[in-house]
Design a protein around this motif. Structure first.
Motif, PDB file in Angstrom:
ATOM      1  N   UNK A  32     -18.720 -26.876  34.973  1.00 38.86           N
ATOM      2  CA  UNK A  32     -19.331 -26.209  36.122  1.00 38.86           C
ATOM      3  C   UNK A  32     -20.846 -26.189  35.987  1.00 38.86           C
ATOM      4  N   UNK A  33     -21.358 -26.828  34.951  1.00 39.62           N
ATOM      5  CA  UNK A  33     -22.794 -26.853  34.714  1.00 39.62           C
ATOM      6  C   UNK A  33     -23.456 -27.815  35.690  1.00 39.62           C
ATOM      7  N   UNK A  34     -24.464 -27.324  36.339  1.00 42.47           N
ATOM      8  CA  UNK A  34     -25.215 -28.133  37.287  1.00 42.47           C
ATOM      9  C   UNK A  34     -26.553 -28.475  36.650  1.00 42.47           C
ATOM     10  N   UNK A  35     -26.812 -29.753  36.477  1.00 38.10           N
ATOM     11  CA  UNK A  35     -28.059 -30.209  35.857  1.00 38.10           C
ATOM     12  C   UNK A  35     -28.949 -30.825  36.919  1.00 38.10           C
ATOM     13  N   UNK A  36     -29.883 -30.044  37.411  1.00 38.63           N
ATOM     14  CA  UNK A  36     -30.812 -30.535  38.419  1.00 38.63           C
ATOM     15  C   UNK A  36     -32.123 -30.917  37.753  1.00 38.63           C
ATOM     16  N   UNK A  37     -32.678 -32.029  38.177  1.00 34.34           N
ATOM     17  CA  UNK A  37     -33.932 -32.510  37.604  1.00 34.34           C
ATOM     18  C   UNK A  37     -35.142 -31.831  38.232  1.00 34.34           C
ATOM     19  N   UNK A  38     -35.070 -31.563  39.545  1.00 39.08           N
ATOM     20  CA  UNK A  38     -36.254 -31.108  40.265  1.00 39.08           C
ATOM     21  C   UNK A  38     -36.204 -29.656  40.741  1.00 39.08           C
ATOM     22  N   UNK A  39     -35.059 -29.014  40.650  1.00 42.58           N
ATOM     23  CA  UNK A  39     -34.910 -27.661  41.189  1.00 42.58           C
ATOM     24  C   UNK A  39     -34.270 -26.728  40.178  1.00 42.58           C
ATOM     25  N   UNK A  40     -34.497 -25.427  40.392  1.00 42.74           N
ATOM     26  CA  UNK A  40     -33.741 -24.389  39.694  1.00 42.74           C
ATOM     27  C   UNK A  40     -32.958 -23.630  40.749  1.00 42.74           C
ATOM     28  N   UNK A  41     -31.844 -23.049  40.367  1.00 43.37           N
ATOM     29  CA  UNK A  41     -31.031 -22.309  41.328  1.00 43.37           C
ATOM     30  C   UNK A  41     -31.798 -21.143  41.937  1.00 43.37           C
ATOM     31  N   UNK A  69     -36.056 -37.039  44.241  1.00 41.80           N
ATOM     32  CA  UNK A  69     -36.464 -38.150  43.382  1.00 41.80           C
ATOM     33  C   UNK A  69     -36.845 -39.373  44.197  1.00 41.80           C
ATOM     34  N   UNK A  70     -36.064 -39.660  45.219  1.00 42.73           N
ATOM     35  CA  UNK A  70     -36.345 -40.813  46.082  1.00 42.73           C
ATOM     36  C   UNK A  70     -37.646 -40.645  46.852  1.00 42.73           C
ATOM     37  N   UNK A  71     -37.909 -39.431  47.318  1.00 45.17           N
ATOM     38  CA  UNK A  71     -39.104 -39.175  48.129  1.00 45.17           C
ATOM     39  C   UNK A  71     -40.383 -39.313  47.307  1.00 45.17           C
ATOM     40  N   UNK A  72     -40.312 -38.935  46.043  1.00 42.50           N
ATOM     41  CA  UNK A  72     -41.489 -39.041  45.185  1.00 42.50           C
ATOM     42  C   UNK A  72     -42.543 -37.984  45.453  1.00 42.50           C
ATOM     43  N   UNK A  73     -42.185 -36.949  46.202  1.00 48.85           N
ATOM     44  CA  UNK A  73     -43.099 -35.824  46.443  1.00 48.85           C
ATOM     45  C   UNK A  73     -42.317 -34.528  46.211  1.00 48.85           C
ATOM     46  N   UNK A  74     -43.005 -33.443  45.876  1.00 51.11           N
ATOM     47  CA  UNK A  74     -42.306 -32.177  45.657  1.00 51.11           C
ATOM     48  C   UNK A  74     -41.635 -31.663  46.936  1.00 51.11           C
ATOM     49  N   UNK A  75     -40.519 -30.991  46.778  1.00 52.33           N
ATOM     50  CA  UNK A  75     -39.855 -30.280  47.871  1.00 52.33           C
ATOM     51  C   UNK A  75     -39.993 -28.788  47.554  1.00 52.33           C
ATOM     52  N   UNK A  76     -40.756 -28.060  48.354  1.00 51.86           N
ATOM     53  CA  UNK A  76     -40.857 -26.610  48.192  1.00 51.86           C
ATOM     54  C   UNK A  76     -39.810 -25.987  49.109  1.00 51.86           C
ATOM     55  N   UNK A 111     -47.387 -35.618  58.824  1.00 47.96           N
ATOM     56  CA  UNK A 111     -46.425 -36.632  59.245  1.00 47.96           C
ATOM     57  C   UNK A 111     -45.950 -37.512  58.094  1.00 47.96           C
ATOM     58  N   UNK A 112     -46.814 -37.837  57.146  1.00 48.50           N
ATOM     59  CA  UNK A 112     -46.394 -38.692  56.029  1.00 48.50           C
ATOM     60  C   UNK A 112     -45.350 -38.002  55.146  1.00 48.50           C
ATOM     61  N   UNK A 113     -45.611 -36.755  54.676  1.00 46.21           N
ATOM     62  CA  UNK A 113     -44.577 -36.081  53.889  1.00 46.21           C
ATOM     63  C   UNK A 113     -43.278 -35.889  54.689  1.00 46.21           C
ATOM     64  N   UNK A 114     -43.424 -35.619  55.982  1.00 49.11           N
ATOM     65  CA  UNK A 114     -42.239 -35.432  56.834  1.00 49.11           C
ATOM     66  C   UNK A 114     -41.399 -36.713  56.843  1.00 49.11           C
ATOM     67  N   UNK A 115     -42.037 -37.843  56.998  1.00 49.77           N
ATOM     68  CA  UNK A 115     -41.328 -39.128  57.009  1.00 49.77           C
ATOM     69  C   UNK A 115     -40.664 -39.401  55.663  1.00 49.77           C
ATOM     70  N   UNK A 116     -41.361 -39.122  54.568  1.00 49.93           N
ATOM     71  CA  UNK A 116     -40.798 -39.344  53.234  1.00 49.93           C
ATOM     72  C   UNK A 116     -39.578 -38.457  52.991  1.00 49.93           C
ATOM     73  N   UNK A 117     -39.683 -37.190  53.384  1.00 49.45           N
ATOM     74  CA  UNK A 117     -38.572 -36.255  53.172  1.00 49.45           C
ATOM     75  C   UNK A 117     -37.363 -36.653  54.008  1.00 49.45           C
ATOM     76  N   UNK A 118     -37.573 -36.920  55.285  1.00 46.57           N
ATOM     77  CA  UNK A 118     -36.450 -37.254  56.170  1.00 46.57           C
ATOM     78  C   UNK A 118     -35.786 -38.559  55.728  1.00 46.57           C
TER      79      UNK A 118
END
Length: 153
Positions: A32-41, A69-76, A111-118
């Motif tokens: 049940x362990x979740x190993x996330x690289x970019x986020x904490x619960x 990881x694919x986007x290459x930018x932080x997700x807040x 617009x650039x971050x929006x495009x990368x995220x979507x």
């Protein structure tokens, strides 16, 4: 301008549907362990209930982590899990996907971050996307229409 943007997004959505997302071993088998690289619960906690980020759907978080990881930018994360009380307090929709741990709002300016995220969300199979001026809502709520985009005023 929005119409052109939505048409391009729909085109990308159709292309993404033909790609089978591959998600690395983020959850160990029989664990049940979740190993996330970019986020904490805790980033997904409802503000009125510390620790409630653990109510988030693990498969959704895996997809979100892979998209980051694919986007290459932080997700807040602006919003993740919401208790029913918190959802009512902030005027969230009745039946909000946030209450079931299958949705989040990602902060976004420009617009650039929006495009990368979507694009990254579509690549991993997250196809319910709401676009606001300063955030992107995404969810995997299978009780709602799939393959949709909407705009917030």
């Amino acid at each position: 301008m929005w119409l052109k943007c939505v048409k391009n997004l729909l085109k990308k959505l159709k292309a993404a549907k033909s790609i089978k997302p591959t998600i690395s071993n983020l959850v160990e088998p029989n664990s049940n362990t979740l190993n996330l690289k970019y986020f904490t619960l805790s980033e997904f906690d409802s503000p009125d209930q510390p620790g409630s980020g653990s109510n988030m759907d693990h498969k959704f978080l895996e997809k979100l982590d892979y998209a980051r990881g694919n986007a290459g930018i932080p997700f807040k994360i602006n919003a993740g899990y919401r208790t029913k009380e918190w959802n009512l307090k902030i005027g969230g929709r009745v039946g909000s996907s946030h209450q079931y741990g299958v949705a989040c709002d990602i902060h976004c300016n420009g617009s650039r971050p929006r495009a990368l995220i979507i694009t990254a969300l579509l690549e991993v199979g997250i196809t319910r996307i709401g676009i606001g001026k300063t955030f992107i809502h995404c969810d995997v709520d299978n009780k709602k229409d799939q393959d949709v985009f909407w705009l917030y005023k």
